[in-house]
Design a protein around this motif. Structure first.
Motif, short mmCIF file in Angstrom:
data_model
loop_
_atom_site.label_atom_id
_atom_site.label_comp_id
_atom_site.label_asym_id
_atom_site.label_seq_id
_atom_site.Cartn_x
_atom_site.Cartn_y
_atom_site.Cartn_z
N ALA A 1 35.70 56.27 -96.78
CA ALA A 1 34.68 55.63 -95.96
C ALA A 1 33.86 54.64 -96.78
O ALA A 1 33.43 54.96 -97.88
N GLY A 2 33.72 53.44 -96.26
CA GLY A 2 32.95 52.39 -96.92
C GLY A 2 33.76 51.48 -97.80
O GLY A 2 33.24 50.50 -98.31
N GLU A 3 35.05 51.78 -98.00
CA GLU A 3 35.89 50.96 -98.86
C GLU A 3 36.73 49.98 -98.05
O GLU A 3 37.10 50.25 -96.92
N THR A 4 37.02 48.82 -98.69
CA THR A 4 37.82 47.77 -98.07
C THR A 4 39.02 47.48 -98.96
O THR A 4 38.90 47.47 -100.18
N ALA A 5 40.17 47.25 -98.34
CA ALA A 5 41.38 46.85 -99.08
C ALA A 5 41.92 45.56 -98.49
O ALA A 5 41.79 45.30 -97.29
N PRO B 1 39.25 63.49 -88.69
CA PRO B 1 39.77 62.25 -88.10
C PRO B 1 39.49 61.05 -89.01
O PRO B 1 38.62 61.11 -89.88
N LEU B 2 40.23 59.99 -88.81
CA LEU B 2 40.10 58.74 -89.57
C LEU B 2 39.79 57.61 -88.61
O LEU B 2 40.37 57.53 -87.52
N ALA C 1 43.06 42.74 -93.96
CA ALA C 1 41.88 43.38 -94.53
C ALA C 1 41.62 44.67 -93.76
O ALA C 1 41.62 44.66 -92.52
N THR C 2 41.42 45.77 -94.48
CA THR C 2 41.21 47.07 -93.86
C THR C 2 39.90 47.66 -94.38
O THR C 2 39.70 47.75 -95.59
N GLY D 1 36.50 58.99 -92.81
CA GLY D 1 37.74 59.66 -93.16
C GLY D 1 38.38 59.05 -94.39
O GLY D 1 37.74 58.34 -95.17
N GLN D 2 39.68 59.35 -94.56
CA GLN D 2 40.43 58.87 -95.72
C GLN D 2 41.77 58.31 -95.26
O GLN D 2 42.52 58.98 -94.55
N LEU D 3 42.07 57.11 -95.70
CA LEU D 3 43.31 56.41 -95.33
C LEU D 3 44.26 56.38 -96.52
O LEU D 3 43.95 55.80 -97.56
N ALA D 4 45.42 57.03 -96.36
CA ALA D 4 46.48 56.95 -97.37
C ALA D 4 47.28 55.70 -97.06
O ALA D 4 47.96 55.62 -96.04
N HIS D 5 47.15 54.71 -97.93
CA HIS D 5 47.79 53.41 -97.71
C HIS D 5 48.99 53.32 -98.63
O HIS D 5 48.84 53.27 -99.85
#
Length: 189
Positions: free
Chosen positions: A82-86, A106-107, A62-63, A68-72
Motif C-alpha cells: 500500500a502506497g507504492e507505485t511501480a 483483499p487487494l 503505472a500501478t 493490500g499487497q500486489l505480487a507483480h
C-alpha cells in the motif's frame, strides 16, 4: 465528470475491475482516451486471485497499490505494498502477472496505461484533511480521481470516492476536501 456508478465494470472470479475508458468488451468511441492516458482501472482482487501471465505491448503502465499487497511478476518481479507505485515499460512488449500476494487480505490497486514516449511522469498522490484544498494544475491534461473520501470542485460539483474529472487547461481553482478528507490520484500530462 465521470461518476463511479457510470464506469464500465468487468467481473471475473475473485476480480472486479472498474474502467474509466473503453476497455475490452466495453467500447465507447467517445471515451477512448484522455490525452496520453489510455486506460485508468480501479482493480479489486480477492485473496490469492489475480491476473495470471499475460502480454502487453505499445503502452507504458503505472500501478499504484491502494491497499493490500500486489505480487507483480515479469521482467522485474516484486511485491508492492500500500502506497507504492511501480512503472513498467511495455512499449516493446512484455509478459507479466498481477496476483494478490495475501491469502487473507483483499487487494486494491489503480492501474494507468499511457502512450509510449509520454515520459516518466509520475501520478500525484494527494492526501487532504478536512476542507483542505488542492490547487488544480494548469496543464493541458489533468485527470483527478478520488480514491477515498469526497470533495468539491471550483464549480461546486461534488466528487465522491470512485468519481473522476478530466480537466483541460484549467485556469484556476482548487479541489476542496470534504469533512472526512480525501485521497486524490492525479495525472498531470
Amino acid at each position: 465528470m465521470h461518476r463511479s456508478a457510470d464506469r464500465f465494470v468487468t467481473r471475473q472470479p475473485g476480480i472486479e475491475s472498474r474502467h474509466s475508458f473503453s476497455y475490452g468488451p466495453h467500447y465507447d468511441p467517445a471515451n477512448i482516451s484522455f490525452g496520453p492516458l489510455l486506460a485508468f482501472n480501479d482493480e479489486r482482487i480477492a485473496p490469492g486471485a489475480g491476473f495470471p501471465e499475460h502480454r502487453h505491448a505499445a503502452i507504458e503502465i503505472a500501478t499504484y497499490v491502494v491497499s493490500g499487497q500486489l505480487a507483480h511478476g515479469g521482467p522485474h518481479p516484486s511485491v508492492l505494498r500500500a502506497g507504492e507505485t511501480a512503472w513498467l515499460d511495455a512499449a516493446g512488449g512484455v509478459v507479466h502477472s498481477e496476483i494478490n500476494a495475501s491469502a487473507l487480505e483483499p487487494l486494491r490497486f489503480l492501474q494507468s496505461w499511457l502512450v509510449p514516449g509520454t515520459g516518466r511522469v509520475e501520478p500525484l498522490l494527494v492526501p487532504l484533511a478536512d476542507r483542505e484544498e488542492f490547487p488544480l494544475p494548469s496543464n493541458a491534461f489533468v485527470h483527478v480521481f478520488v480514491v477515498d473520501g469526497s470533495g468539491e470542485l471550483p464549480s461546486g460539483a461534488r466528487l465522491d470516492a470512485g468519481d473522476a474529472v478530466r480537466c483541460r487547461e484549467v485556469r484556476s481553482g482548487s479541489f476542496t476536501a470534504g469533512p472526512d478528507g480525501a485521497l486524490l490520484h492525479v495525472w498531470v500530462l
